[in-house]
Each structure stands twice: as C-alpha cells, then as structure tokens.
Design a protein around this motif. Structure first.
Motif, PDB file in Angstrom:
ATOM      1  N   GLY A  35       0.854  -1.177   0.000  1.00 30.93           N
ATOM      2  CA  GLY A  35       0.000   0.000   0.000  1.00 30.93           C
ATOM      3  C   GLY A  35       0.887   1.223   0.000  1.00 30.93           C
ATOM      4  N   ASN A  36       0.734   2.058   1.005  1.00 27.04           N
ATOM      5  CA  ASN A  36       1.568   3.254   1.139  1.00 27.04           C
ATOM      6  C   ASN A  36       2.649   3.093   2.199  1.00 27.04           C
ATOM      7  OD1 ASN A  36       0.229   4.922  -0.781  1.00 27.04           O
ATOM      8  ND2 ASN A  36      -1.474   5.095   0.654  1.00 27.04           N
ATOM      9  N   ILE A  37       2.809   1.884   2.716  1.00 31.54           N
ATOM     10  CA  ILE A  37       3.756   1.628   3.804  1.00 31.54           C
ATOM     11  C   ILE A  37       5.006   0.968   3.240  1.00 31.54           C
ATOM     12  CG2 ILE A  37       4.110   0.486   6.023  1.00 31.54           C
ATOM     13  CD1 ILE A  37       1.943   2.682   6.078  1.00 31.54           C
ATOM     14  N   LEU A  56       0.305  -4.145   6.312  1.00 32.27           N
ATOM     15  CA  LEU A  56      -1.097  -4.169   5.878  1.00 32.27           C
ATOM     16  C   LEU A  56      -1.987  -3.487   6.910  1.00 32.27           C
ATOM     17  CD1 LEU A  56      -1.403  -7.760   4.388  1.00 32.27           C
ATOM     18  CD2 LEU A  56      -1.722  -5.622   3.147  1.00 32.27           C
ATOM     19  N   LEU A  57      -1.749  -3.782   8.180  1.00 28.64           N
ATOM     20  CA  LEU A  57      -2.541  -3.168   9.249  1.00 28.64           C
ATOM     21  C   LEU A  57      -2.311  -1.663   9.310  1.00 28.64           C
ATOM     22  CD1 LEU A  57      -2.060  -5.837  12.056  1.00 28.64           C
ATOM     23  CD2 LEU A  57      -4.170  -5.354  10.796  1.00 28.64           C
ATOM     24  N   LEU A  58      -1.057  -1.245   9.202  1.00 24.31           N
ATOM     25  CA  LEU A  58      -0.750   0.186   9.242  1.00 24.31           C
ATOM     26  C   LEU A  58      -1.359   0.916   8.058  1.00 24.31           C
ATOM     27  CD1 LEU A  58       2.968   0.048  10.436  1.00 24.31           C
ATOM     28  CD2 LEU A  58       1.011   0.969  11.718  1.00 24.31           C
ATOM     29  N   LYS A  85      -4.167   3.777   8.263  1.00 20.38           N
ATOM     30  CA  LYS A  85      -3.976   5.066   7.584  1.00 20.38           C
ATOM     31  C   LYS A  85      -5.191   5.388   6.717  1.00 20.38           C
ATOM     32  CE  LYS A  85      -0.464   7.508   4.947  1.00 20.38           C
ATOM     33  NZ  LYS A  85       0.847   7.412   4.313  1.00 20.38           N
ATOM     34  N   ASP A  86      -5.711   4.380   6.019  1.00 24.56           N
ATOM     35  CA  ASP A  86      -6.905   4.579   5.195  1.00 24.56           C
ATOM     36  C   ASP A  86      -8.107   4.996   6.039  1.00 24.56           C
ATOM     37  OD1 ASP A  86      -5.491   3.917   2.914  1.00 24.56           O
ATOM     38  OD2 ASP A  86      -6.310   1.878   2.772  1.00 24.56           O
TER      39      ASP A  86
END
Length: 168
Positions: A30-32, A81-83, A87-88
C-alpha cells in the motif's frame, strides 16, 4: 491455501512490490514501506525470543531451520497491511501519545521518574536512535488503536455459527 491466494493476489494486483525504489526499502505494501532496518529489527526480536525459549542455545543453523527470517518477513508484511489500513481509516497517533507511552516504560525511569539520559543510553546500547524508536512506538500504538476500533462484539448469528461448527 488462503494465505497463498492472498499473497499471490497482492503480488499480482500490486498491493505490494519488492524494491520500492529505494535501496533501503525491501517492499512497499500500500503506502507503507518495509525497510531493511525493519526486517533486521523484527528478525532480531524473533531470534531473541526463540533463543530465550531455548535457554540461550539457538544457533544460526537452527534459526534457518525454524525459518525465522521468513517469519519476520511475514510479520512485517502483516504489520504493514494493518498500518496501511489504519492510515486509510484516518487513525493517527500524536507526538504527545508517543511521548506519554515512552515516559511510561519502566526501563527508562530512575526512581520512578523518566530519565532522558537513561533513555538515550538504553537506545544507544540497543543500536537505535530516538527517531527510529519513536517511529516504532507510533506504529505499535497505531495498530493498537486499529484493533480497539475493530473490536466489535459478535452478533448472535455469528455466535450460533461458531458454536455450530464446534459441535459438528
């Protein structure tokens, strides 16, 4: 098979990619970004945990046999994934919350009061710095907030379905 399907889906659909455009980034979910430092830290924590459980007798060969590197990587991907999901959802942790959490860690206290010099010396002995440590605390607090937000009580239908599967 579910894990393999999900993993293949992420690779195929671009949810994460290896490399990330930075030599220190080993993956982007994602963005992490997952960095080499993250992997080393996670691996060291897992290695120390298993070493303690085995009475200090964990060898590098046994660690390879136990696939600790793979376990560390999988945990990092799950954390990312959790982070990313947090964030979303707009879950954030303020600097004040991070500092409060650090001030509550007993290892950094002298006579029951937070000691900055003790804090700095412990971080130095661990081979990290304040920025990275605060970042790790922020990630931990973020996932804690996510889990608290997702802690929904089960519906009666969900409870019945669970009990039905247990008593088949």
């Amino acid at each position: 098979s579910t894990i393999a399907f999900v993993g293949a889906g992420f690779v195929g659909w671009g949810a994460y990619r290896f490399g990330g455009g930075n030599s220190n980034t080993i993956a982007k979910i994602g963005n992490i970004k997952v960095t080499n430092r993250d992997l080393q830290t996670k691996y060291l924590n897992i290695y120390n945990y298993y070493n303690k459980m085995l009475g200090g007798k964990l060898t590098k060969e046994k660690a390879k046999e136990l696939r600790l590197q793979e376990i560390a990587l999988n945990q990092l991907f799950n954390d990312a994934l959790l982070l990313d999901y947090a964030k979303d959802l707009g879950i954030i942790v303020s600097d004040k919350e991070v500092l409060k959490e650090i001030a509550n860690i007993d290892a950094f206290k002298v006579d029951g009061v937070f000691s900055e010099s003790r804090y700095n010396s412990i971080l130095a002995s661990l081979g990290t710095n304040s920025y990275n440590f605060k970042n790790d605390i922020r990630k931990s607090l973020t996932t804690d907030k996510l889990f608290k937000a997702l802690n929904l009580p089960p519906t009666s239908l969900e409870e019945k379905a669970l009990f039905a599967t247990l008593y088949l």
